[in-house]
Design an enzyme around this catalytic site. Structure first.
Site, PDB file in Angstrom:
ATOM      1  N   LYS A  57       2.248  39.346  12.025  1.00 49.69           N
ATOM      2  CA  LYS A  57       2.893  38.965  13.292  1.00 49.69           C
ATOM      3  C   LYS A  57       4.286  38.374  13.055  1.00 49.69           C
ATOM      4  CE  LYS A  57      -0.431  36.126  14.597  1.00 49.69           C
ATOM      5  NZ  LYS A  57      -1.495  36.212  13.563  1.00 49.69           N
ATOM      6  N   ARG A  65      -4.085  31.608  21.827  1.00 45.17           N
ATOM      7  CA  ARG A  65      -5.204  31.895  20.939  1.00 45.17           C
ATOM      8  C   ARG A  65      -6.546  31.760  21.624  1.00 45.17           C
ATOM      9  NH1 ARG A  65      -4.332  30.212  14.758  1.00 45.17           N
ATOM     10  NH2 ARG A  65      -2.062  30.175  14.765  1.00 45.17           N
ATOM     11  N   ARG A  86       0.395  35.718  -0.197  1.00 45.29           N
ATOM     12  CA  ARG A  86       1.387  34.873   0.470  1.00 45.29           C
ATOM     13  C   ARG A  86       1.212  33.416   0.047  1.00 45.29           C
ATOM     14  NH1 ARG A  86       1.550  34.808   7.008  1.00 45.29           N
ATOM     15  NH2 ARG A  86      -0.085  33.235   6.880  1.00 45.29           N
ATOM     16  N   ARG A 136       1.444  27.433   1.414  1.00 47.19           N
ATOM     17  CA  ARG A 136       0.609  27.055   2.554  1.00 47.19           C
ATOM     18  C   ARG A 136      -0.828  26.871   2.094  1.00 47.19           C
ATOM     19  NH1 ARG A 136       1.700  30.780   7.785  1.00 47.19           N
ATOM     20  NH2 ARG A 136      -0.383  30.005   8.199  1.00 47.19           N
ATOM     21  N   ARG A 145     -10.833  30.815   9.442  1.00 46.56           N
ATOM     22  CA  ARG A 145      -9.824  31.178  10.455  1.00 46.56           C
ATOM     23  C   ARG A 145     -10.181  32.496  11.131  1.00 46.56           C
ATOM     24  NH1 ARG A 145      -5.042  30.738   6.480  1.00 46.56           N
ATOM     25  NH2 ARG A 145      -3.621  31.441   8.123  1.00 46.56           N
TER      26      ARG A 145
END
Ligand code: IMP
Ligand code: MG
Length: 381
Positions: free
Chosen positions: A205, A280, A319, A325, A337
């Protein structure tokens, strides 16, 4: 300066000539404002017999209703400002027509329907300054503080309104609308392209939003980015958000929505927004609709980037190695998640499908391929 009433919104959209207007101030709210204005003026003028002067055309309704509520002797008359050309053809001079009464030594109250820039008011002040009146007071039903650019005193204001064109209750748009008993406000018909990018964590996204934002000149609002910025800088919002995100949970709606509203407000002239990571939940989507409607905006399309869980986990772990992160470094946390997404976010597919706004594209391939797929959807809107 005294303000007598406020307003809330009511009813249905109307069309006058080529423009749309939405209900803005009810007849009842106008009535309240005029009632209060009449009793205040009556109180302040005491035993004085005032000459109320309406400025035509717009003021006929307010003057009529106002004087019915004025509980003491008074005189009522109307004037009109007529423009004619002065010595040079570019010079426009306003002249008062219809005042055939001697007002010297009298208390005069000008009753205006609306004061916008104050140009008309300035003419009135100029003209009356030569008439030897004892006292000149200005009262207006509507006043646009953002448009007003004079220093001249306005003594009584019924209702303050934003700097947007209104019709009704004496006010017209090119001749129409004066007869409406309530006030309508012009509707902004400029269409923004507001896109919701949808997809599980890792679906791409953020990456795609960066490309689309340049291509379509949109503002990218990533709730994740804003939260991370706040967390990094240890703001109150950041600390709050951190406690949820580190557990792999969603930040509470209220916090998220307030933050998002602020982002939209900051960019009111944008061509549109890309919402990434929001909404969300169905509750958030409903809140977003309400908020956008209030701003005369809407969601043009919701586009989902589809990819299978294994591919996404691979991408996220990759990532996580470079981004630092915490929520991207642990497959178990990633799965939490995904579960959260399946439970709370996927119902949004039905929500947007019901509005005919849901689209989905294959999120696997090169960045360019995926951008093309998304563009095809946006171009067809
Ligand atoms: P001003 O001279 O800019 O203060 O504007 C005053 C005149 O402009 C009013 O008497 C109206 O005729 C017109 N006007 C200003 N704003 C509006 C509006 O929103 N709707 C309709 N007429 C308006
Ligand atoms: Mg007027």
């Amino acid at each position: 300066m005294v303000i007598f009433a406020t307003y809330k919104k009511i009813g249905k959209v109307i069309k006058l000539h080529d423009k749309y207007f939405k209900p803005f101030i009810s007849a009842q709210e106008i009535d309240v404002a005029i009632t209060k204005m009449a009793s205040k003026i009556s109180e302040e003028l005491g035993d004085e017999i005032p000459v109320f002067i309406g400025v035509l055309n717009g003021s006929f309704m307010v003057v009529s209703d106002f004087v019915k509520k004025y509980d003491k002797p008074c005189e009522v008359t109307f004037v009109k400002l007529a423009s004619y050309e002065g010595v040079s053809s570019t010079e426009e001079i306003q002249r008062l027509v219809g005042l055939n009464q001697d007002v010297s030594g009298r208390t005069v109250v000008i009753l205006e329907d609306i004061i916008d820039t104050g140009n008309t008011l300035e003419e009135i002040y100029d003209i009356f300054s030569e008439k030897g009146v004892k006292d000149l007071k200005i009262a207006t039903l509507f006043y646009k503080p953002e448009a007003y650019n004079k220093d001249l005193k306005i003594h009584y204001i019924g209702i303050e309104i934003p700097d947007k064109f209104i019709v009704g209750y004496g006010l017209d748009y090119d001749g129409l609308g004066r007869n409406l008993p309530e006030i309508y406000q012009i509707k902004n018909t400029q269409r923004m392209t507001n896109i919701v990018l949808f997809g599980k964590p890792g679906a791409g996204k953020g990456t795609q939003a960066e490309f689309l934002k340049t291509k379509y000149n949109l503002i990218h609002i990533s709730t994740g980015d804003v939260f991370r910025f706040n967390m990094k800088n240890d703001t109150e919002l950041g600390k709050l958000a951190k406690s949820y995100i580190e557990k792999g949970q969603l930040v509470p709606d209220e916090v998220t929505i307030n933050m998002l509203q602020a982002e939209v407000e900051k960019n009111r002239d944008a061509n549109g927004f890309i919402f990434d990571g929001f909404p969300r939940t169905t509750a958030q989507a409903k809140a977003l609709d309400v908020f956008l409607e209030d701003k005369e905006m809407d969601i043009a399309a919701t586009i989902a980037l589809e990819a299978n869980d294994d591919t996404l986990i691979e991408r996220l772990l990759e990532r996580g190695k470079t981004s630092g992160r915490a929520d991207d470094q642990d497959a178990a946390k990633i799965r939490i998640r995904f579960d959260e997404y399946n439970e709370k976010t996927s119902p949004l597919i039905d929500f947007y499908t019901a509005q005919n706004k849901f689209h989905s594209v294959n999120g696997i391939g090169t960045i360019d391929d995926i951008t093309s797929r998304l563009s095809a959807v946006i171009d067809a809107l």
